[in-house]
Design an enzyme around this catalytic site. Sequence first.
Site, PDB file in Angstrom:
ATOM      1  N   ASP A 178      20.949  28.081  46.693  1.00  0.00           N
ATOM      2  CA  ASP A 178      21.094  26.760  46.089  1.00  0.00           C
ATOM      3  C   ASP A 178      22.513  26.402  45.662  1.00  0.00           C
ATOM      4  O   ASP A 178      22.712  25.379  45.001  1.00  0.00           O
ATOM      5  CB  ASP A 178      20.159  26.635  44.880  1.00  0.00           C
ATOM      6  CG  ASP A 178      20.490  27.621  43.768  1.00  0.00           C
ATOM      7  OD1 ASP A 178      21.122  28.648  44.060  1.00  0.00           O
ATOM      8  OD2 ASP A 178      20.119  27.354  42.616  1.00  0.00           O
ATOM      9  N   GLU A 179      23.514  27.181  46.052  1.00  0.00           N
ATOM     10  CA  GLU A 179      24.881  26.801  45.689  1.00  0.00           C
ATOM     11  C   GLU A 179      25.883  27.392  46.670  1.00  0.00           C
ATOM     12  O   GLU A 179      25.633  28.413  47.312  1.00  0.00           O
ATOM     13  CB  GLU A 179      25.220  27.223  44.261  1.00  0.00           C
ATOM     14  CG  GLU A 179      25.180  28.709  44.005  1.00  0.00           C
ATOM     15  CD  GLU A 179      25.628  29.067  42.585  1.00  0.00           C
ATOM     16  OE1 GLU A 179      26.608  28.473  42.089  1.00  0.00           O
ATOM     17  OE2 GLU A 179      24.987  29.943  41.989  1.00  0.00           O
ATOM     18  N   ASP A 220      25.930  22.618  43.601  1.00  0.00           N
ATOM     19  CA  ASP A 220      24.877  23.395  42.948  1.00  0.00           C
ATOM     20  C   ASP A 220      23.624  22.528  42.861  1.00  0.00           C
ATOM     21  O   ASP A 220      23.648  21.453  42.255  1.00  0.00           O
ATOM     22  CB  ASP A 220      25.347  23.817  41.551  1.00  0.00           C
ATOM     23  CG  ASP A 220      24.451  24.873  40.923  1.00  0.00           C
ATOM     24  OD1 ASP A 220      23.547  25.364  41.615  1.00  0.00           O
ATOM     25  OD2 ASP A 220      24.668  25.196  39.745  1.00  0.00           O
TER      26      ASP A 220
END
EC number: 2.7.7.7
Length: 365
Positions: free
Chosen positions: A108-109, A14
Amino acid sequence: MIQASEIRKIIHVDMDAFYASVEQLDQPEWRGKPLAVGGNAERGVIAAASYEARKYGVRSAMSSILAVKKCPHLIFAKPRFDRYKEISLIIRDIFYEYTDLVEPLSLDEAFLDVTENKKDIKSAILIARQIREAIKEETGLNASAGVSYNKFLAKTASDINKPNGQAVILPQDAEAFLEKLPIERFFGIGKVTTEKMKGFGIHCGADLKQFSLQFLTTKFGKSGLHYFNIVRGVHLSEVQPNRIRKSISAENTFDQDLISLEDMKMGLLPIIKELIRRIEKSGINGRTITLKIKYNDYSVQTRSRTLEQYPDKKQIEELAFEILNQEEIPKPVRLLGLGLSNLNITEEHVHFGKQLLIPFESTED
């Protein structure tokens, strides 16, 4: 009891305050200052907030007007989703260096299953650390990671040591950890469900564990089974990759910047050899060859050449040097990379001009 042979090695990566961190990366004068992405001082909604802004209580989905009341000197940045996607693709390429079992959740993860991985590294903890270091090296951004034997616990672990940290939840520690975990910290249990559970006296995992499956399914429907299982460390959802590989590549960041063309040629040679090794191992080939150049100021340039036929080993080496020589290198070079795209991997693998008829289900990236 889960058998050792059945234990998966799952990582959840993350990025830390991703949108805001990208803006601070690209605008050095904003670093260390409270920053919000989205909205403005008069209207709008915050899409993301830097950690400096979060100290004032600024959060995503908060109105801009409220954010300014909490932090009068808040800086507003207009979202640049093309830029965020550009960096996200760089990060995902790092993931695919280790495994093709990558399940992106957003820009983003992502979840990664590294039980069996391309580098034959036994420790998922070490892989997570290497990935975070590579992300920092490649993008200048920080990432946090969680490691465990299922997705739920890996996701939970990634929040423990944020920002710029990682944590592991081992199988033997899972139930004890979950019993102490506040119910609002359980991944997938939102604000509404949290309040409903607290109405039944469920404030942590230990409280949740006291209720029967029948009670939970009666009160929470199909989700009741999920809640019953996760508090016991059971989560059977597998990492679901949804990607057809579009390129195969190799690159290297040098200990010292390369200045002369001869040094660049010497630096490119082992990269060519590594790319050829990966092509031979995977059975994949491509018609477009791309040279990536990262300069000492972190700016990146790419140069490409597309062929009518799939190149052999000698052609790849010759083309790589031709592309390097095609125009002047204006600055010292920090990194060189070489990749192939326009791959033929839908029905068959192409291996240096030879067609290998392999069922699609059996292909490897």
